[in-house]
Design an enzyme around this catalytic site. Structure first.
Site, PDB file in Angstrom:
ATOM      1  N   SER A  74       0.844  -1.208   0.000  1.00 38.05           N
ATOM      2  CA  SER A  74       0.000   0.000   0.000  1.00 38.05           C
ATOM      3  C   SER A  74       0.871   1.247   0.000  1.00 38.05           C
ATOM      4  O   SER A  74       1.914   1.292   0.656  1.00 38.05           O
ATOM      5  CB  SER A  74      -0.877  -0.021   1.255  1.00 38.05           C
ATOM      6  OG  SER A  74      -1.301   1.286   1.559  1.00 38.05           O
ATOM      7  N   HIS A  95      -5.834   2.652   8.545  1.00 33.69           N
ATOM      8  CA  HIS A  95      -6.150   3.964   7.972  1.00 33.69           C
ATOM      9  C   HIS A  95      -7.423   3.838   7.155  1.00 33.69           C
ATOM     10  O   HIS A  95      -7.564   2.897   6.372  1.00 33.69           O
ATOM     11  CB  HIS A  95      -4.999   4.427   7.076  1.00 33.69           C
ATOM     12  CG  HIS A  95      -5.306   5.669   6.299  1.00 33.69           C
ATOM     13  ND1 HIS A  95      -5.819   6.805   6.896  1.00 33.69           N
ATOM     14  CD2 HIS A  95      -5.194   5.953   4.976  1.00 33.69           C
ATOM     15  CE1 HIS A  95      -5.990   7.730   5.965  1.00 33.69           C
ATOM     16  NE2 HIS A  95      -5.628   7.245   4.794  1.00 33.69           N
ATOM     17  N   HIS A  97     -10.846   6.429   5.291  1.00 30.77           N
ATOM     18  CA  HIS A  97     -11.415   7.753   5.039  1.00 30.77           C
ATOM     19  C   HIS A  97     -12.881   7.718   5.466  1.00 30.77           C
ATOM     20  O   HIS A  97     -13.749   8.236   4.760  1.00 30.77           O
ATOM     21  CB  HIS A  97     -11.292   8.129   3.569  1.00 30.77           C
ATOM     22  CG  HIS A  97      -9.884   8.409   3.125  1.00 30.77           C
ATOM     23  ND1 HIS A  97      -9.583   9.083   1.971  1.00 30.77           N
ATOM     24  CD2 HIS A  97      -8.679   8.111   3.687  1.00 30.77           C
ATOM     25  CE1 HIS A  97      -8.260   9.185   1.829  1.00 30.77           C
ATOM     26  NE2 HIS A  97      -7.686   8.588   2.865  1.00 30.77           N
ATOM     27  N   ASP A 120     -14.597   5.949  27.205  1.00 29.16           N
ATOM     28  CA  ASP A 120     -14.277   4.528  27.385  1.00 29.16           C
ATOM     29  C   ASP A 120     -13.072   4.111  26.542  1.00 29.16           C
ATOM     30  O   ASP A 120     -12.404   3.127  26.866  1.00 29.16           O
ATOM     31  CB  ASP A 120     -15.473   3.652  26.987  1.00 29.16           C
ATOM     32  CG  ASP A 120     -16.543   3.580  28.084  1.00 29.16           C
ATOM     33  OD1 ASP A 120     -16.199   3.777  29.264  1.00 29.16           O
ATOM     34  OD2 ASP A 120     -17.707   3.323  27.740  1.00 29.16           O
ATOM     35  N   HIS A 169      -7.022  15.046   5.789  1.00 30.49           N
ATOM     36  CA  HIS A 169      -6.861  13.702   5.236  1.00 30.49           C
ATOM     37  C   HIS A 169      -7.864  12.724   5.871  1.00 30.49           C
ATOM     38  O   HIS A 169      -8.928  12.503   5.287  1.00 30.49           O
ATOM     39  CB  HIS A 169      -5.398  13.272   5.422  1.00 30.49           C
ATOM     40  CG  HIS A 169      -5.041  11.997   4.740  1.00 30.49           C
ATOM     41  ND1 HIS A 169      -3.754  11.591   4.533  1.00 30.49           N
ATOM     42  CD2 HIS A 169      -5.818  11.018   4.223  1.00 30.49           C
ATOM     43  CE1 HIS A 169      -3.744  10.436   3.912  1.00 30.49           C
ATOM     44  NE2 HIS A 169      -4.989  10.061   3.709  1.00 30.49           N
TER      45      HIS A 169
HETATM   46 ZN    ZN Z   1      -5.700   8.195   2.982  1.00 33.25          ZN
END
Ligand code: ZN
Length: 229
Positions: A74, A95, A97, A120, A169
């Site tokens: 990736s 990661h 989006h 929590d 991002h």
């Molecule tokens: Zn990204």
């Protein structure tokens, strides 16, 4: 940890973020690390999630040198590696989006801790990084994204804040394993969704008292944790 097991765990984490609707198309990736071997396993670039097979999961060392796979890792690998190098206690990174967490990242707003659901899992607000400079974007972008996360957490314990928002991002989360990192990505999206609704209903809402954040976080995660263990 056996590398075969690590690859299977990394596939499962990648499938989990798709199942939970955190990822459209290829907008996301999960990785895990075998600390004893010093090897990171990450989703290959350009392979649809549904088609992932264990041998396609790319193994690299902590410098990003591919040691086993015919596929490319990736493109976010260097961000994951920076987190593994700087946070030696973590075993997985995710990661995405995901919509609401990314909305906070784009608005360059932290997620305030207005409820016990958040307390929590995050010991306070979910932080947002400083924006990258033009130089940081042009050269070594992915590694600089990782550095921005590490800088934002300076002086804090990554176990207390298992994820941050990268400004402009989206979210990066981590945990003791790839599965835990995926779990935190799912929780973070839910916290962001709740926060959007909370701020819509009451833009002037006060965050929780520190005493209540302490009560919720420390009973699950503190040295004298008694709950949910
Ligand atoms: Zn990204």
């Amino acid at each position: 940890m056996k590398l075969k097991q690590l690859r299977e765990e990394v596939i499962e984490a990648n499938l989990e973020i798709v199942r939970r609707r955190l990822v459209l198309y290829t907008f996301g990736n999960a990785s895990g690390i075998a600390r004893d071997e010093g090897l990171v396993a990450i989703k290959p670039s350009g392979v649809p999630f549904a088609d992932l097979r264990p041998e396609q999961i790319v193994l690299t060392d902590l410098d990003g040198k591919v040691v086993d796979s015919s596929l490319r890792p990736s493109s976010d690998l260097d961000t994951h590696l920076e987190l593994y190098r700087e946070f030696p206690g973590i075993g997985g990174v995710v990661h995405t989006h995901s919509t609401h967490a990314t909305a906070f990242a784009q608005a360059r707003r932290e997620i305030p801790c207005c409820g016990t659901t958040q307390a929590d899992y995050w010991y306070g607000p979910v932080p947002v990084t400083a924006p990258l400079t033009a130089e940081e974007i042009e050269e070594d972008y992915e590694r600089n994204t990782g550095r921005a996360i590490v800088r934002r957490l300076a002086g804090m314990n990554p176990d207390d804040l298992p994820g941050v928002l990268v400004a402009g991002h989206g979210p990066f989360t981590w945990g003791a394993s790839a599965a835990k990192a995926a779990f935190h990505a799912v929780v973070l999206e839910e916290l962001a969704t709740m926060a959007v609704l909370t701020l819509a209903l009451n833009p002037a809402v006060e965050p929780l008292l520190q005493a209540e954040i302490d009560k919720h976080f420390l009973r699950k995660h503190g040295p004298s944790a008694t709950y949910g263990q």
